[in-house]
Design an enzyme around this catalytic site. Structure first.
Site, PDB file in Angstrom:
ATOM      1  N   LYS A 181     -26.878  88.827  41.209  1.00  0.00           N
ATOM      2  CA  LYS A 181     -25.544  88.234  41.361  1.00  0.00           C
ATOM      3  C   LYS A 181     -25.636  86.763  41.742  1.00  0.00           C
ATOM      4  O   LYS A 181     -24.896  85.931  41.258  1.00  0.00           O
ATOM      5  CB  LYS A 181     -24.769  89.015  42.429  1.00  0.00           C
ATOM      6  N   HIS A 238     -21.574  76.587   9.039  1.00  0.00           N
ATOM      7  CA  HIS A 238     -22.841  75.853   9.112  1.00  0.00           C
ATOM      8  C   HIS A 238     -24.006  76.775   9.437  1.00  0.00           C
ATOM      9  O   HIS A 238     -25.057  76.320   9.855  1.00  0.00           O
ATOM     10  CB  HIS A 238     -22.741  74.733  10.143  1.00  0.00           C
ATOM     11  N   GLU A 259     -18.088  82.801  26.526  1.00  0.00           N
ATOM     12  CA  GLU A 259     -17.981  83.668  27.701  1.00  0.00           C
ATOM     13  C   GLU A 259     -17.829  85.141  27.269  1.00  0.00           C
ATOM     14  O   GLU A 259     -18.414  86.034  27.871  1.00  0.00           O
ATOM     15  CB  GLU A 259     -16.794  83.213  28.575  1.00  0.00           C
ATOM     16  N   ASN A 275     -36.194  85.941  51.911  1.00  0.00           N
ATOM     17  CA  ASN A 275     -35.571  85.585  50.623  1.00  0.00           C
ATOM     18  C   ASN A 275     -36.057  84.200  50.245  1.00  0.00           C
ATOM     19  O   ASN A 275     -36.168  83.336  51.120  1.00  0.00           O
ATOM     20  CB  ASN A 275     -34.048  85.506  50.748  1.00  0.00           C
ATOM     21  N   GLY A 276     -36.275  83.961  48.961  1.00  0.00           N
ATOM     22  CA  GLY A 276     -36.696  82.626  48.517  1.00  0.00           C
ATOM     23  C   GLY A 276     -38.118  82.658  47.977  1.00  0.00           C
ATOM     24  O   GLY A 276     -38.671  83.735  47.718  1.00  0.00           O
ATOM     25  N   TRP A 332     -35.886  91.422  45.043  1.00  0.00           N
ATOM     26  CA  TRP A 332     -35.801  91.180  43.596  1.00  0.00           C
ATOM     27  C   TRP A 332     -37.094  90.456  43.256  1.00  0.00           C
ATOM     28  O   TRP A 332     -37.306  89.312  43.655  1.00  0.00           O
ATOM     29  CB  TRP A 332     -34.578  90.314  43.299  1.00  0.00           C
ATOM     30  N   GLU A 345     -24.472  90.749  28.698  1.00  0.00           N
ATOM     31  CA  GLU A 345     -25.079  90.997  30.012  1.00  0.00           C
ATOM     32  C   GLU A 345     -24.835  92.409  30.535  1.00  0.00           C
ATOM     33  O   GLU A 345     -25.673  92.940  31.254  1.00  0.00           O
ATOM     34  CB  GLU A 345     -24.676  89.949  31.047  1.00  0.00           C
ATOM     35  N   LYS A 347     -20.381  88.055  28.391  1.00  0.00           N
ATOM     36  CA  LYS A 347     -19.952  89.275  29.080  1.00  0.00           C
ATOM     37  C   LYS A 347     -20.509  90.497  28.353  1.00  0.00           C
ATOM     38  O   LYS A 347     -21.042  91.402  28.980  1.00  0.00           O
ATOM     39  CB  LYS A 347     -18.420  89.396  29.155  1.00  0.00           C
ATOM     40  N   ARG A 397     -26.187  92.338  44.634  1.00  0.00           N
ATOM     41  CA  ARG A 397     -26.914  91.096  44.367  1.00  0.00           C
ATOM     42  C   ARG A 397     -28.054  91.306  43.373  1.00  0.00           C
ATOM     43  O   ARG A 397     -28.588  90.341  42.852  1.00  0.00           O
ATOM     44  CB  ARG A 397     -27.481  90.539  45.669  1.00  0.00           C
ATOM     45  N   CYS A 443     -32.633  88.685  46.360  1.00  0.00           N
ATOM     46  CA  CYS A 443     -32.990  89.451  47.560  1.00  0.00           C
ATOM     47  C   CYS A 443     -31.863  89.412  48.587  1.00  0.00           C
ATOM     48  O   CYS A 443     -31.078  88.472  48.615  1.00  0.00           O
ATOM     49  CB  CYS A 443     -34.234  88.865  48.200  1.00  0.00           C
TER      50      CYS A 443
HETATM   51  C1  F6R Z   1     -22.267  85.932  34.454  1.00  0.00           C
HETATM   52  C2  F6R Z   1     -22.509  85.408  35.782  1.00  0.00           C
HETATM   53  C3  F6R Z   1     -23.444  84.274  35.933  1.00  0.00           C
HETATM   54  C4  F6R Z   1     -22.930  83.290  36.993  1.00  0.00           C
HETATM   55  C5  F6R Z   1     -23.970  82.194  37.232  1.00  0.00           C
HETATM   56  C6  F6R Z   1     -23.470  81.156  38.220  1.00  0.00           C
HETATM   57  O1  F6R Z   1     -21.315  86.942  34.459  1.00  0.00           O
HETATM   58  O2  F6R Z   1     -21.979  85.893  36.755  1.00  0.00           O
HETATM   59  O3  F6R Z   1     -23.655  83.639  34.716  1.00  0.00           O
HETATM   60  O4  F6R Z   1     -21.721  82.752  36.566  1.00  0.00           O
HETATM   61  O5  F6R Z   1     -25.151  82.762  37.719  1.00  0.00           O
HETATM   62  O6  F6R Z   1     -23.204  81.724  39.466  1.00  0.00           O
HETATM   63  P1  F6R Z   1     -22.318  80.982  40.530  1.00  0.00           P
HETATM   64  O7  F6R Z   1     -20.944  80.866  39.988  1.00  0.00           O
HETATM   65  O8  F6R Z   1     -22.396  81.855  41.750  1.00  0.00           O
HETATM   66  O9  F6R Z   1     -22.946  79.640  40.758  1.00  0.00           O
END
Ligand code: F6R
Length: 608
Positions: free
Chosen positions: A603, A504, A481, A100-101, A74, A488, A485, A27, A2
């Site tokens: 985000k 394995h 990673e 928010n929260g 959200w 997601e 990427k 976000r 949010c």
């Molecule tokens: C993936 C991504 C998330 C963040 C994770 C941690 O592309 O962005 O996996 O890396 O939510 O977020 P931070 O770094 O803000 O603690």
């Protein structure tokens, strides 16, 4: 998740709030709403979906007024409907609240209010806040918010307006970020500075269990116990244009291309060639104990966790310290005994990830020392850690983290090198590492110049629905990673594996329909990677390989080859990850995905 934005000043609030909401779009959200106050009148509206939908709904409504609050939601409690969107209001429509929260005891509070005859218009946990503030209001809005805060369990950043208190906004926080912006003839508040940078770069961070009352002319902060707080303003180094696309179709692509600069920012002023040592001012407060440290535990989530995973290999290479890396979301469930001289390093772009924050609080309770590697200055994790290193990478707006990952790897390399030079690394080794780190921005630019050929590889494979990513040692976390990427932002199923694990289990999946991305620079595990690639090829699996320039041998066996410059082995991941970011980006683009706002993702994950 949010987003909150508030404005009170000498201009009409509507446009400023809508534009602020747009800066928070990244976000992640599913509905939005706004309330504008003009004297004793408050007008409000809400819409499901994009902010443009809210904008369309209110386009022909005057909504005059120079103060107001706005929100992107959200969904956590109740579906994304208009009734559940914020602002929420009390029975008599005098109090309007955005939040928010998560209010953990809202069911109990709701039940109590219902037995007193209150009815609810939404399924949210937020609505109880509006009713409680209305009940406690006897002319002093701060006092009503204070009394309400005492009733609430859980996390919140809230903004409140009241019909009888024109030209004032009260904001309060516990666990969810809230920043006050000090502008010219105005004050703003937001969950994220990027919503305010067009109006001011002067900010004041609100801390947990504090509230503030804002008017056009001034603001004052106090605690929930009504103790006044004096806090000076800080200047943020983010520019309004950081939050613009500047000709790129997506923030993700813009941020991938910013990496030469963001890695440069991570090393600027920090490389001492003469001593072969990095200089990191932010760790000065803990340097004496850090020098003695024998154990490091790295905690983080998602992409930051994978950066930490690479970090473990780097620390093991450059220092004599024992290192473990933990998912912050699991950390508090572990029964960890911290050995004396243990440092916990928290990695976080946002500095607000709830699990990472909880993990460092747990570590602190158990006596560990803390360091943060954080991008957002003044964020909760940066404050809680007390010492650490900032990324200085500017706002990361694309939901998929890219530029922060390589920045985190750079900073972890600097930290490990610094400690290594105080352990056993020689001056020559230090200077060699410094030189290689300094060359990274130029090398990243060379990798980025391959974007078109990587796009062509994406065109060949983007319709394949299962992918495998393989790497060893430093590049094992890069395989994970790369898979993260891809899934997601393109919603293609992908798995990242340690290449040695392939036999394995995952090798059972190999067939002509499943591309494998193998990360195989010329390093200490190169030969073993070549064997793995051959095993896949003999089962007719297509293989895309990331290799060092001039690797003719691999060209003969792989289907597609991405050639990148060579560097020291421990720095390879900073270069090998970039083709994987681009590959994910182009696949998602070919599939017409909403790249900067992938479905269901937020985000900044500020709830556990
Ligand atoms: C993936 C991504 C998330 C963040 C994770 C941690 O592309 O962005 O996996 O890396 O939510 O977020 P931070 O770094 O803000 O603690």
């Amino acid at each position: 998740m949010c987003g909150i934005v508030c404005y009170v000043g000498d201009k009409q609030a509507k446009g400023i709030l809508i534009e602020g909401l747009k800066q928070l779009e990244y976000r992640g959200y599913d509905s939005a709403g706004i309330a504008i106050q003009n004297g004793n009148a408050i007008q409000f509206d809400r819409a499901v979906g994009r902010i443009s939908e809210l904008e369309r709904k209110i386009s022909d409504r005057a909504m005059q007024g120079k103060s107001g609050i706005a929100h992107t939601r959200w969904a956590t409690h109740g579906e994304p409907t208009e009734a559940n969107a914020h602002p929420h209001r009390d029975r008599d429509e005098r109090v309007f609240v955005i939040h928010n929260g998560i209010i953990e005891n809202y069911r109990l509070l709701k039940k109590r209010l219902e037995t007193k005859g209150y009815s609810f218009r939404s399924e949210t946990d937020t609505e109880v806040i509006a009713h409680l503030i209305a009940i406690y209001f006897h002319g002093d809005l701060c006092e009503a918010v204070r009394k309400t805060m005492i009733q609430l369990e859980g996390t919140f950043g809230i903004a409140v307006i009241h019909r009888d208190v024109p030209g004032k906004i009260v904001v309060a926080r516990r666990g969810s970020p809230l920043v006050i912006g000090v502008g010219e003839n105005c004050h703003l508040a937001a969950s994220d500075v990027s919503a305010m940078v067009r109006h001011t770069n002067k900010v004041v961070h609100l801390l947990d269990n504090e509230l503030a009352i804002l008017s056009a002319e001034d603001f004052s902060i106090s605690t929930v116990q009504a103790t006044p707080i004096e806090r000076s303003t800080e200047i943020v180094d983010w520019q309004a244009e950081d939050a613009e696309l500047n000709g790129f179709p997506h923030f993700m692509l813009k941020e991938i291309f910013e990496q030469p600069e963001t890695v440069r920012n991570a090393i600027r002023g920090r490389l001492d060639y003469a001593e072969g040592i990095p200089r990191l001012g932010g760790i000065a407060p803990v340097w004496d104990s850090l020098k003695q440290c024998r154990h490091i535990v790295i905690v983080a989530c998602g992409t930051s966790y994978y950066a930490g995973y690479v970090g473990r290999y780097i620390f093991e290479k450059l220092t004599d310290i024992d290192v473990s890396v933990e998912l912050a979301s699991e950390f508090r469930y572990r029964r960890i005994n911290f050995a004396p001289n243990t440092f916990v390093i928290a990695l976080s772009q946002s500095g607000e990830t709830a699990d990472t924050l909880a993990a460092i609080r747990e570590a602190k309770r158990k006596g560990a020392s803390l360091l943060g590697v954080v991008n957002v200055v003044g964020s909760s994790i940066a404050r809680e850690a007390g010492a650490g290193v900032y990324n200085h990478a500017g706002p990361e707006i694309g939901v998929a983290s890219t530029k922060i990952f390589t920045s985190q790897l750079t900073i972890l390399s600097l930290l490990a090198l610094l400690l290594g030079r105080h352990h056993s690394l020689s001056l020559t080794e230090g200077v060699e590492a410094i030189r290689a780190i300094d060359a990274l921005p130029g090398q990243i630019s060379k990798v980025l110049s391959l974007a078109h050929s990587i796009e062509a590889i994406a065109e060949k494979y983007y319709l394949k629905s299962n992918w495998l990513f393989l790497g060893r040692k430093y590049n094992y976390p890069i395989a994970m990673e790369g898979a993260l990427k891809l899934k997601e932002i393109s919603y293609i199923h992908a798995e990242g594996y340690a290449a040695g694990e392939m036999k394995h289990g995952p090798i059972a999946l190999v067939n002509p329909e499943m591309p494998t991305v193998a990360i195989a620079p010329k390093d200490s595990v190169y030969e073993k990677m070549v064997s793995n690639i051959q095993e896949i090829k003999s089962r007719r699996g297509p293989v895309i390989v990331v290799v060092n320039q001039g690797d003719e041998d691999i060209k003969e066996i792989a289907d597609d080859v991405i050639e990148i410059p060579g560097t020291l082995e421990f720095l390879n991941p900073i270069l090998t990850v970039i083709p994987l970011q681009l590959l994910a980006y182009y696949c998602a683009r070919l599939l017409h995905r909403d790249i900067d706002k992938p479905r269901n993702l937020a985000k900044s994950v500020t709830v556990e």
